[in-house]
Scaffold this motif. Sequence first.
Motif, PDB file in Angstrom:
ATOM      1  N   GLY A   6      35.770  44.708  26.540  1.00  0.00           N
ATOM      2  CA  GLY A   6      37.216  44.578  26.297  1.00  0.00           C
ATOM      3  C   GLY A   6      37.928  44.113  27.554  1.00  0.00           C
ATOM      4  O   GLY A   6      37.771  44.700  28.622  1.00  0.00           O
ATOM      5  N   ILE A   7      38.678  43.043  27.446  1.00  0.00           N
ATOM      6  CA  ILE A   7      39.360  42.480  28.623  1.00  0.00           C
ATOM      7  C   ILE A   7      40.861  42.440  28.342  1.00  0.00           C
ATOM      8  O   ILE A   7      41.292  41.869  27.338  1.00  0.00           O
ATOM      9  CB  ILE A   7      38.802  41.074  28.938  1.00  0.00           C
ATOM     10  N   SER A   8      41.629  43.052  29.239  1.00  0.00           N
ATOM     11  CA  SER A   8      43.071  43.163  28.961  1.00  0.00           C
ATOM     12  C   SER A   8      43.870  43.263  30.254  1.00  0.00           C
ATOM     13  O   SER A   8      43.307  43.297  31.346  1.00  0.00           O
ATOM     14  CB  SER A   8      43.336  44.406  28.120  1.00  0.00           C
ATOM     15  N   ASN A   9      45.195  43.338  30.081  1.00  0.00           N
ATOM     16  CA  ASN A   9      46.132  43.592  31.185  1.00  0.00           C
ATOM     17  C   ASN A   9      46.026  42.556  32.303  1.00  0.00           C
ATOM     18  O   ASN A   9      45.998  42.887  33.486  1.00  0.00           O
ATOM     19  CB  ASN A   9      45.893  45.008  31.753  1.00  0.00           C
ATOM     20  N   TYR A  10      45.966  41.293  31.922  1.00  0.00           N
ATOM     21  CA  TYR A  10      45.960  40.218  32.922  1.00  0.00           C
ATOM     22  C   TYR A  10      47.317  40.194  33.634  1.00  0.00           C
ATOM     23  O   TYR A  10      48.365  40.258  32.998  1.00  0.00           O
ATOM     24  CB  TYR A  10      45.724  38.868  32.222  1.00  0.00           C
ATOM     25  N   GLN A  11      47.304  40.162  34.953  1.00  0.00           N
ATOM     26  CA  GLN A  11      48.567  40.083  35.698  1.00  0.00           C
ATOM     27  C   GLN A  11      48.399  39.274  36.978  1.00  0.00           C
ATOM     28  O   GLN A  11      47.366  39.368  37.637  1.00  0.00           O
ATOM     29  CB  GLN A  11      49.107  41.469  36.007  1.00  0.00           C
ATOM     30  N   GLU A  12      49.421  38.496  37.302  1.00  0.00           N
ATOM     31  CA  GLU A  12      49.374  37.693  38.521  1.00  0.00           C
ATOM     32  C   GLU A  12      50.155  38.381  39.627  1.00  0.00           C
ATOM     33  O   GLU A  12      51.052  39.181  39.346  1.00  0.00           O
ATOM     34  CB  GLU A  12      49.934  36.293  38.234  1.00  0.00           C
ATOM     35  N   ASP A  13      49.794  38.081  40.876  1.00  0.00           N
ATOM     36  CA  ASP A  13      50.394  38.806  41.989  1.00  0.00           C
ATOM     37  C   ASP A  13      50.570  37.885  43.203  1.00  0.00           C
ATOM     38  O   ASP A  13      49.811  36.938  43.378  1.00  0.00           O
ATOM     39  CB  ASP A  13      49.470  39.984  42.361  1.00  0.00           C
ATOM     40  N   ILE A  14      51.581  38.172  43.998  1.00  0.00           N
ATOM     41  CA  ILE A  14      51.810  37.433  45.252  1.00  0.00           C
ATOM     42  C   ILE A  14      51.930  38.441  46.386  1.00  0.00           C
ATOM     43  O   ILE A  14      52.674  39.415  46.263  1.00  0.00           O
ATOM     44  CB  ILE A  14      53.121  36.608  45.187  1.00  0.00           C
ATOM     45  N   ASP A  15      51.198  38.230  47.468  1.00  0.00           N
ATOM     46  CA  ASP A  15      51.317  39.094  48.648  1.00  0.00           C
ATOM     47  C   ASP A  15      51.638  38.212  49.853  1.00  0.00           C
ATOM     48  O   ASP A  15      50.838  37.362  50.239  1.00  0.00           O
ATOM     49  CB  ASP A  15      49.998  39.849  48.880  1.00  0.00           C
ATOM     50  N   HIS A  16      52.820  38.422  50.419  1.00  0.00           N
ATOM     51  CA  HIS A  16      53.251  37.594  51.558  1.00  0.00           C
ATOM     52  C   HIS A  16      52.694  38.081  52.891  1.00  0.00           C
ATOM     53  O   HIS A  16      52.961  37.485  53.924  1.00  0.00           O
ATOM     54  CB  HIS A  16      54.783  37.558  51.630  1.00  0.00           C
ATOM     55  N   ASP A  17      51.970  39.179  52.880  1.00  0.00           N
ATOM     56  CA  ASP A  17      51.548  39.792  54.147  1.00  0.00           C
ATOM     57  C   ASP A  17      50.059  39.667  54.400  1.00  0.00           C
ATOM     58  O   ASP A  17      49.446  40.565  54.965  1.00  0.00           O
ATOM     59  CB  ASP A  17      51.957  41.269  54.163  1.00  0.00           C
ATOM     60  N   GLY A  18      49.460  38.559  53.964  1.00  0.00           N
ATOM     61  CA  GLY A  18      48.039  38.365  54.241  1.00  0.00           C
ATOM     62  C   GLY A  18      47.822  38.006  55.706  1.00  0.00           C
ATOM     63  O   GLY A  18      48.696  37.416  56.343  1.00  0.00           O
ATOM     64  N   TYR A  35      45.223  37.243  40.887  1.00  0.00           N
ATOM     65  CA  TYR A  35      45.440  37.898  39.597  1.00  0.00           C
ATOM     66  C   TYR A  35      44.483  39.067  39.451  1.00  0.00           C
ATOM     67  O   TYR A  35      43.519  39.209  40.222  1.00  0.00           O
ATOM     68  CB  TYR A  35      45.277  36.924  38.420  1.00  0.00           C
ATOM     69  N   GLY A  36      44.781  39.888  38.453  1.00  0.00           N
ATOM     70  CA  GLY A  36      43.923  41.035  38.185  1.00  0.00           C
ATOM     71  C   GLY A  36      43.759  41.210  36.686  1.00  0.00           C
ATOM     72  O   GLY A  36      44.506  40.639  35.889  1.00  0.00           O
ATOM     73  N   VAL A  37      42.769  42.023  36.302  1.00  0.00           N
ATOM     74  CA  VAL A  37      42.488  42.216  34.878  1.00  0.00           C
ATOM     75  C   VAL A  37      41.725  43.538  34.720  1.00  0.00           C
ATOM     76  O   VAL A  37      41.038  43.979  35.646  1.00  0.00           O
ATOM     77  CB  VAL A  37      41.683  41.000  34.342  1.00  0.00           C
ATOM     78  N   ASP A  38      41.886  44.179  33.573  1.00  0.00           N
ATOM     79  CA  ASP A  38      41.143  45.432  33.300  1.00  0.00           C
ATOM     80  C   ASP A  38      39.956  45.122  32.409  1.00  0.00           C
ATOM     81  O   ASP A  38      40.078  44.326  31.465  1.00  0.00           O
ATOM     82  CB  ASP A  38      42.044  46.449  32.594  1.00  0.00           C
ATOM     83  N   ILE A  68      40.035  45.325  37.958  1.00  0.00           N
ATOM     84  CA  ILE A  68      39.778  44.317  38.988  1.00  0.00           C
ATOM     85  C   ILE A  68      41.112  43.752  39.451  1.00  0.00           C
ATOM     86  O   ILE A  68      41.943  43.354  38.624  1.00  0.00           O
ATOM     87  CB  ILE A  68      38.857  43.213  38.440  1.00  0.00           C
ATOM     88  N   ARG A  69      41.346  43.750  40.766  1.00  0.00           N
ATOM     89  CA  ARG A  69      42.594  43.213  41.295  1.00  0.00           C
ATOM     90  C   ARG A  69      42.285  42.165  42.370  1.00  0.00           C
ATOM     91  O   ARG A  69      41.209  42.172  42.957  1.00  0.00           O
ATOM     92  CB  ARG A  69      43.440  44.334  41.916  1.00  0.00           C
TER      93      ARG A  69
END
Lengths: 231, 256
Positions: free
Chosen positions: A115-127, A139-142, A152-153
């Motif tokens: 089961g694959i769900s909860n796809y979300q995109e992310d931005i981090d300015h502090d790399g 992006y991340g996904v469950d 997974i993030r």
Amino acid sequence: MNSSAPLIDRFQQLTTNHTTQFEPQITHIRQRLDTELALLQQQETVLVQAQEQALQELRQAVHTDARFLLATEQFQFFVESVVPKEGSRYSSRPNIQVTNQLTDWSLCQSTEAIGISNYQEDIDHDGYDDERTYTLYSYGVDIQWGNKSQKIREIQINRVYGVAKQSIHDQADQIEELHDRLNGFYDWKKQTVEEKMLMLEMSYLVYYCCTLLKLQPQKVQLVYDSTTITE
Amino acid sequence: MYLSLSAYGGVTTRKALETIAAAGIQQVELAIGVRPDPDITATIHEFQQQGMVFRAHHAFVWESRHRPFNLAQPNNHIHFQRMIEWLANCGIKAYSVHPGSYENDHSAAWHQMLQNLEWLQNLCHQQRITLGVETMYPGREGNLLGSLPEIMELRRLMPTLQWVLDLSHLNLWPSDQLLHRLLVIEELAPHLLEIHISDNDGLLDQHRAITDRTWWLPWQHLWPAHIPYVLETRLNRKSSVMLSQEYQRVQSYLTG
């Protein structure tokens, strides 16, 4: 009493003439455009809702068990399109690769639902890399695999180091990173080559599902400025 | 194993240390990446009293305004003096630097680096701090100490200088230079201040998570087991539970 300057008066008269001549026409066009667009959007709403419904059903199916994709020609086409990295890192280590013959995949024989769900995109300015900072797009996904699960993030899409420099992670990079994370289902000291292969196959499936989960309904869009007078 | 603050960027040192302490990690290397604190000295002392141990690396964040520097260029000696005194006052005994990078003039950069390193080593020695210099990788920017001959040359010129072996940087050396990587490890093994670890794809210094495919895992017998590791895997914004899990996971790969 001071008298008015003819040079200024002349310019102001010209701008007044300009406004009188063009503003009514522009306003008319804008109103007509607004009316027609509203009509178009009314017709479009039905279709957009249908697309949303179709996507909802697709997401639900992927959430329940994504393995149905293994038998589809779209997934077959996707697998064939992935070019494994040439001269991959760890050249001193044996590298495994999936076969394009999907019927040979061990994932097809596996009995547990994925089961694959909860796809979300992310931005981090502090790399930060040694001596350089960057903005990370990821992006991340469950994932639910039988009774095991992983959130997974930060699967990396792009690192932007500045206007002129960025590091894009293509689909082969992202599949590799997903594979590393999915191996977390096992104790690395005990994981067999077969289990690694199974996780590599799953990383293809998860990556492909993410491309489905991020789909949005298509909408028609007309961008136009309201009246702008350049001065 | 130490955790580098560069792995937990974007928040103040205090916030990072709170999360790290809550993860049960007591060894921390100050580094670039975190945001300046209003009173970092008090913060460091507070966490030291709770048992946290610190090292410091390169242009670590310790003032209200952060100042990066490049040892291949002339530098403000007064600033270095204040920085090393600050470390001494905090009781921090290990400090390491990057050798620096250059655009065109390798020779000038090399001599400037030598001058800076000698001066800095002397300064650290007076304050009873051990200085280390880090191994780099060739890179498009022109990094110093990114090859075997340069490292051997600096070993010859400054035999008492300690070293930071960055194993992920060695993965960015040309792939046919495995022998060079191993020779560097062999050469530096008796002179190591610490070992920096993370992973990358062999092309960019990505600070990725270590996996069982990480290149140096089979070579751990080449360096002494007591040399401290510094984990530099990117962990920004992870919860203390996730930090703790990742820390333990990496430790399970270490044979020392």
